[in-house]
Design a protein around this motif. Structure first.
Motif, mmCIF file in Angstrom:
data_model
loop_
_atom_site.group_PDB
_atom_site.id
_atom_site.type_symbol
_atom_site.label_atom_id
_atom_site.label_comp_id
_atom_site.label_asym_id
_atom_site.label_seq_id
_atom_site.Cartn_x
_atom_site.Cartn_y
_atom_site.Cartn_z
ATOM 1 N N TYR A 9 7.370 25.921 56.810
ATOM 2 C CA TYR A 9 7.150 24.485 56.623
ATOM 3 C C TYR A 9 5.829 24.021 57.227
ATOM 4 N N TRP A 15 6.956 23.036 51.756
ATOM 5 C CA TRP A 15 7.602 24.304 52.091
ATOM 6 C C TRP A 15 6.923 25.438 51.335
ATOM 7 N N THR A 28 9.506 19.125 50.716
ATOM 8 C CA THR A 28 10.792 19.259 51.391
ATOM 9 C C THR A 28 11.757 18.133 51.023
#
Length: 127
Positions: A9, A15, A28
């Motif tokens: 992340y 991500w 995300t």
């Protein structure tokens, strides 16, 4: 909030799913939740060489327009063209719907990304 354990992340709420020498890039659950209903995704150009931190895509929602930044240096080798007709897929499942696939140029850059645990702590601070 959903934070899968098999991803890396960024502090910009992207991500990465690393698969060999390629990385799938997406936003995300935290990002899609805060953006609201996503209505448009501008995908990166194919075969574009990108640098770490460079804006490579744009996600528009009813609330805001946000850039998606590359967390690593590489080349865009594939786009998720389904998002052109169905940008709401990022709201439905942001982890099943990547934005692009990047060929990794420098694997050492992956060491600068957050683990799921570190990202969960980061998000808790953001709330």
């Amino acid at each position: 909030m959903n934070i899968p354990n098999d991803l890396l992340y960024t502090s910009e709420h992207e991500w990465l799913r690393v698969n060999g020498e390629q990385a799938y890039l997406g936003i995300t659950d935290f990002a899609q939740h805060h953006l609201g209903d996503i209505v448009f995704v501008e995908l990166p150009e194919m075969d574009t060489e990108i640098s770490i931190g460079e804006s490579i895509a744009v996600v528009e929602s009813v609330k805001a327009v946000s850039s998606v930044y590359s967390p690593l240096t590489g080349t865009v080798v594939e786009n998720n063209e389904e998002l052109e007709d169905s940008p709401e897929l990022l709201n439905q499942d942001p982890y099943a719907n990547h934005i692009a696939i990047i060929s990794i140029s420098n694997r050492d850059e992956l060491n600068d990304l957050m683990s799921p645990e570190a990202y969960a702590a980061f998000c808790a601070e953001q709330e």
